[in-house]
Motif scaffolding. Sequence first.
Motif, PDB file in Angstrom:
ATOM      1  N   THR A  88       0.858  -1.040   0.081  1.00 35.40           N
ATOM      2  CA  THR A  88       0.075  -0.058   0.056  1.00 35.40           C
ATOM      3  C   THR A  88       0.884   1.268  -0.023  1.00 35.40           C
ATOM      4  N   GLY A  89       0.416   2.519  -0.565  1.00 30.93           N
ATOM      5  CA  GLY A  89       0.952   3.560  -0.508  1.00 30.93           C
ATOM      6  C   GLY A  89       0.628   4.562   0.471  1.00 30.93           C
ATOM      7  N   ALA A  90      -0.525   4.096   1.461  1.00 25.65           N
ATOM      8  CA  ALA A  90      -0.888   4.970   2.337  1.00 25.65           C
ATOM      9  C   ALA A  90      -1.269   4.447   3.710  1.00 25.65           C
ATOM     10  N   ALA A  91      -1.088   4.912   4.849  1.00 23.00           N
ATOM     11  CA  ALA A  91      -1.408   4.361   6.305  1.00 23.00           C
ATOM     12  C   ALA A  91      -1.955   5.423   7.090  1.00 23.00           C
ATOM     13  N   VAL A  92      -2.861   4.786   7.833  1.00 25.91           N
ATOM     14  CA  VAL A  92      -3.396   5.773   8.974  1.00 25.91           C
ATOM     15  C   VAL A  92      -2.865   5.423  10.169  1.00 25.91           C
ATOM     16  N   VAL A  93      -2.739   6.431  11.088  1.00 25.05           N
ATOM     17  CA  VAL A  93      -2.215   6.203  12.556  1.00 25.05           C
ATOM     18  C   VAL A  93      -3.092   6.663  13.267  1.00 25.05           C
ATOM     19  N   ILE A  94      -3.798   5.870  14.290  1.00 25.94           N
ATOM     20  CA  ILE A  94      -4.793   6.355  15.265  1.00 25.94           C
ATOM     21  C   ILE A  94      -4.188   6.661  16.666  1.00 25.94           C
ATOM     22  N   GLU A 125      -6.170  12.345  15.724  1.00 31.01           N
ATOM     23  CA  GLU A 125      -5.732  12.417  17.205  1.00 31.01           C
ATOM     24  C   GLU A 125      -7.144  13.229  17.628  1.00 31.01           C
ATOM     25  N   THR A 126      -7.499  12.925  18.862  1.00 28.40           N
ATOM     26  CA  THR A 126      -8.544  13.725  19.526  1.00 28.40           C
ATOM     27  C   THR A 126      -8.231  15.025  20.061  1.00 28.40           C
ATOM     28  N   ALA A 127      -7.122  15.080  20.571  1.00 29.03           N
ATOM     29  CA  ALA A 127      -6.743  16.512  20.977  1.00 29.03           C
ATOM     30  C   ALA A 127      -6.583  17.369  20.002  1.00 29.03           C
ATOM     31  N   GLU A 128      -5.636  18.669  20.302  1.00 34.09           N
ATOM     32  CA  GLU A 128      -5.878  19.706  19.270  1.00 34.09           C
ATOM     33  C   GLU A 128      -4.431  19.917  18.640  1.00 34.09           C
ATOM     34  N   HIS A 129      -3.498  18.911  19.253  1.00 39.37           N
ATOM     35  CA  HIS A 129      -2.073  19.044  18.663  1.00 39.37           C
ATOM     36  C   HIS A 129      -1.548  17.458  18.866  1.00 39.37           C
ATOM     37  N   ILE A 130      -0.211  17.206  18.300  1.00 39.15           N
ATOM     38  CA  ILE A 130       0.349  15.823  18.576  1.00 39.15           C
ATOM     39  C   ILE A 130       0.794  15.942  20.078  1.00 39.15           C
ATOM     40  N   LEU A 131       1.175  14.617  20.539  1.00 32.31           N
ATOM     41  CA  LEU A 131       1.835  14.493  21.762  1.00 32.31           C
ATOM     42  C   LEU A 131       1.340  15.453  22.951  1.00 32.31           C
ATOM     43  N   PRO A 132      -0.099  15.361  23.187  1.00 26.47           N
ATOM     44  CA  PRO A 132      -0.611  16.338  23.966  1.00 26.47           C
ATOM     45  C   PRO A 132      -0.195  16.157  25.435  1.00 26.47           C
ATOM     46  N   GLN A 176       5.667  18.489   5.898  1.00 23.57           N
ATOM     47  CA  GLN A 176       6.682  18.393   4.972  1.00 23.57           C
ATOM     48  C   GLN A 176       7.333  17.315   4.392  1.00 23.57           C
ATOM     49  N   ASN A 177       7.246  16.234   5.211  1.00 23.19           N
ATOM     50  CA  ASN A 177       7.362  14.968   4.839  1.00 23.19           C
ATOM     51  C   ASN A 177       6.064  13.841   4.687  1.00 23.19           C
ATOM     52  N   ALA A 178       5.179  14.325   3.919  1.00 21.73           N
ATOM     53  CA  ALA A 178       3.902  13.790   3.759  1.00 21.73           C
ATOM     54  C   ALA A 178       3.252  12.976   4.622  1.00 21.73           C
ATOM     55  N   VAL A 179       3.236  13.716   5.845  1.00 22.99           N
ATOM     56  CA  VAL A 179       2.462  13.228   7.136  1.00 22.99           C
ATOM     57  C   VAL A 179       1.438  14.500   7.221  1.00 22.99           C
ATOM     58  N   ASN A 180       0.007  14.053   7.173  1.00 21.31           N
ATOM     59  CA  ASN A 180      -1.192  14.891   7.574  1.00 21.31           C
ATOM     60  C   ASN A 180      -1.865  14.646   8.783  1.00 21.31           C
ATOM     61  N   PHE A 181      -2.541  15.363   9.141  1.00 24.94           N
ATOM     62  CA  PHE A 181      -3.231  15.456  10.581  1.00 24.94           C
ATOM     63  C   PHE A 181      -4.737  15.817  10.517  1.00 24.94           C
ATOM     64  N   PHE A 182      -5.439  14.945  11.310  1.00 31.39           N
ATOM     65  CA  PHE A 182      -6.813  15.397  11.682  1.00 31.39           C
ATOM     66  C   PHE A 182      -6.707  15.408  13.053  1.00 31.39           C
ATOM     67  N   PHE A 183      -7.145  16.720  13.648  1.00 32.87           N
ATOM     68  CA  PHE A 183      -7.067  16.928  15.060  1.00 32.87           C
ATOM     69  C   PHE A 183      -8.643  17.059  15.509  1.00 32.87           C
ATOM     70  N   LYS A 184      -8.787  16.971  16.680  1.00 34.44           N
ATOM     71  CA  LYS A 184     -10.131  16.755  17.415  1.00 34.44           C
ATOM     72  C   LYS A 184     -11.115  16.000  16.543  1.00 34.44           C
ATOM     73  N   GLY A 237     -17.347  12.718   9.313  1.00 34.26           N
ATOM     74  CA  GLY A 237     -17.927  12.000   7.896  1.00 34.26           C
ATOM     75  C   GLY A 237     -16.614  11.884   7.018  1.00 34.26           C
ATOM     76  N   ALA A 238     -15.470  12.689   7.278  1.00 38.39           N
ATOM     77  CA  ALA A 238     -14.320  12.671   6.303  1.00 38.39           C
ATOM     78  C   ALA A 238     -13.960  11.127   5.872  1.00 38.39           C
ATOM     79  N   PHE A 239     -13.569  10.871   4.795  1.00 43.11           N
ATOM     80  CA  PHE A 239     -12.831   9.497   4.526  1.00 43.11           C
ATOM     81  C   PHE A 239     -11.399   9.729   4.137  1.00 43.11           C
ATOM     82  N   VAL A 240     -10.557   8.811   4.891  1.00 42.49           N
ATOM     83  CA  VAL A 240      -9.217   8.945   4.901  1.00 42.49           C
ATOM     84  C   VAL A 240      -8.934   7.530   3.931  1.00 42.49           C
ATOM     85  N   HIS A 241      -8.493   7.627   2.738  1.00 37.27           N
ATOM     86  CA  HIS A 241      -7.961   6.222   2.052  1.00 37.27           C
ATOM     87  C   HIS A 241      -6.614   5.709   2.755  1.00 37.27           C
TER      88      HIS A 241
END
Lengths: 151, 422
Positions: B141-147, B171-178, B195-203, B225-229
């Motif tokens: 695969t070319g894509a991964a999700v980290v919960i 991430e449920t908090a509003e930034h990484i490593l809360p 900058q290294n192809a990592v995206n975030f969804f907070f809250k 409702g967002a979908f992440v492939h």
Amino acid sequence: MAVKQGRRILINKDLCQGCKNCQLACMAEHTGNKSVLLLDLENRANQARNFIEPGNDGKPVPILCRHCDDPACVTACMSGAMTKNPYTGEVSCDINKCAGCWMCVMSCPFGIIQPDRVNGTRAVKCDFCAGRHIPRCVEACPTGAITMEQR
Amino acid sequence: MKYVILGASAAGINAAKTIRELDPNGEITIVSKDKAIYSRCMLHHVISQGRQPREINFAEENFFEKYNINWLAGQEVLGLNTEEKTVLLTGDLKISYDRLLIATGSSSFIPPIKNLAAAKQIFGLRNIEDAVAVNLAAENTGAAVVIGAGLIGMDAAYALADRGLEVTVIETAEHILPLQLDKTAAQKYEKLFRQNAVNFFFKETTVEIKLDQDNNVRGVVLQSGAFVHCGLVIVAAGVRSNIEFLKNTNVKIGRGIQVNSYQETSVPNIYAAGDVCESTETFTGQVSLTPIWPSAILQGRTAGSNMAAIPRQLEINFAFKNSMTFYGLHTISFGLTGQADSDSKELIYQDAGNYKKIIFKDGVIKGAILQGDISNSGLIGKLVQDKTKISHPEQIFNMTYANFFAQKENGEFCFACNDNCH
Ligand SMILES: Cc1cc2nc3c(=O)[nH]c(=O)nc-3n(C[C@H](O)[C@H](O)[C@H](O)COP(=O)(O)OP(=O)(O)OC[C@H]3O[C@@H](n4cnc5c(N)ncnc54)[C@H](O)[C@@H]3O)c2cc1C
Ligand code: SF4
Ligand code: SF4
């Protein structure tokens, strides 16, 4: 298997003049040619493992690795890189094993260990001038502030 | 004397070594599900392919021969009989003990998310088997999700991005490593990750895993409702102590096995150490889990000493400390690092490469973040741990051990007034 502390560098801070000869000697010892004369102070790779810092009275205090009896850096090291030699008592870092996680930097209460300045991937600390009988800092100190005790 | 140790990691290995040092003749057996000795803290290096599995061994060479320890590797403990003093292993194997140490650590917590149980490419990151399985899945695969954007989640995200996958962190908090960083320090990292192809969804939370008809992961659906492939998911949503096999025993349990400062459980001759147990933590003074490597080592050594009948108390049980490094930016933090309360005072130092924040309350450091230059952070940690009163807080960023210098008779350093020194 009680750990024997073979050698320890002793500090008499009242004799320290803050000349930093020990730092230059330490840097030189960890370069290829070991020469203070050829030492390039602009090169970030040249990194002293010992420190001279002002105390509360403004006078210089030598801060050198104690190769502690119960070293916090060894307890914290999660790769097995940092070990205390049970025969000599020396605490050293195997840079091939080191993962650059900084658990040791976080744990040495005296601020002895630092990330290497060039890549920031390996821990740098006093290695007792591996192989040398008298460490360079001891040899370089002109005032007797740093001496070596053999037990 | 028959010693049995459950778990062959930080706590178990160090307990065994301590026992052998104090009791040359005792019979020591270690039982572990693990088939190899390795440092879990380096599993992400196996995913990034920076290290081979054999290169994350933390123990001394020939450990078991050297210390004359019997190791039952790849064996699962299923039950404990405290009357009979036996442990039950896979295949109905029973072994008896005089003194038992439980050092079974913890497992990845798998939250109840729709389809998660059925999905093929869902992994925790706790065991070497997890890392190997992630590597296999990452080939396809070319894509991964980290919960979860805690330390393990960010280690995983970093490693996956390093091997070329596009990674999305939820991430449920509003930034990484809360728990480890404040917003400013976290955002420095978020920028580097982006900058290294990592995206975030907070809250955000993950509500469903989308699967194809063969239960292969196709993506995740978020609360909004967002979908992440993606083709693989790493779940890093916390850990749970491995205590299932204690179900029908009288070993007292809270969130982990309850122990006193001798690492003794509520049952005589049974000890516990490391991630599996809960104890009074030094910084908070509260009973809690202490899930960091140095705590597991110290607790393991303490347990080992007491098991070998040399009484030893765990004097320092400081678990509010973290170190990390991503994309060459180093950070160390201590204590409570988030929003300071009204009677606390924050001191901040900032320049191009550094962000340092110290939170004082009543002259004592309650929290610290040192990002960039981390030299001397160990000193700050010691001051937090000892609750040392700082008479000139405004000078904290310039302080070194020279400001505290004191020596013991034998030339070791100590902290005047705190330790026994002259
Ligand atoms: C990816 C990652 C990164 C980490 N990074 C850091 C870090 O940078 N710094 C830090 O301080 N900490 C870090 N940690 C946490 C650290 O790894 C743990 O605190 C430490 O491993 C705890 O050691 P332990 O001996 O208590 O238990 P564990 O390491 O969990 O070991 C448990 C042992 O028990 C065995 N076991 C479990 N159940 C059974 C059973 N039923 N039967 C038989 N055997 C069993 C297992 O096989 C294993 O051998 C990290 C963890 C992970 C996963
Ligand atoms: S680096 Fe620090 S903790 Fe480690 S032996 Fe030296 S003085 Fe002691
Ligand atoms: S930085 Fe290296 S020596 Fe220090 S704790 Fe990590 S692995 Fe061990």
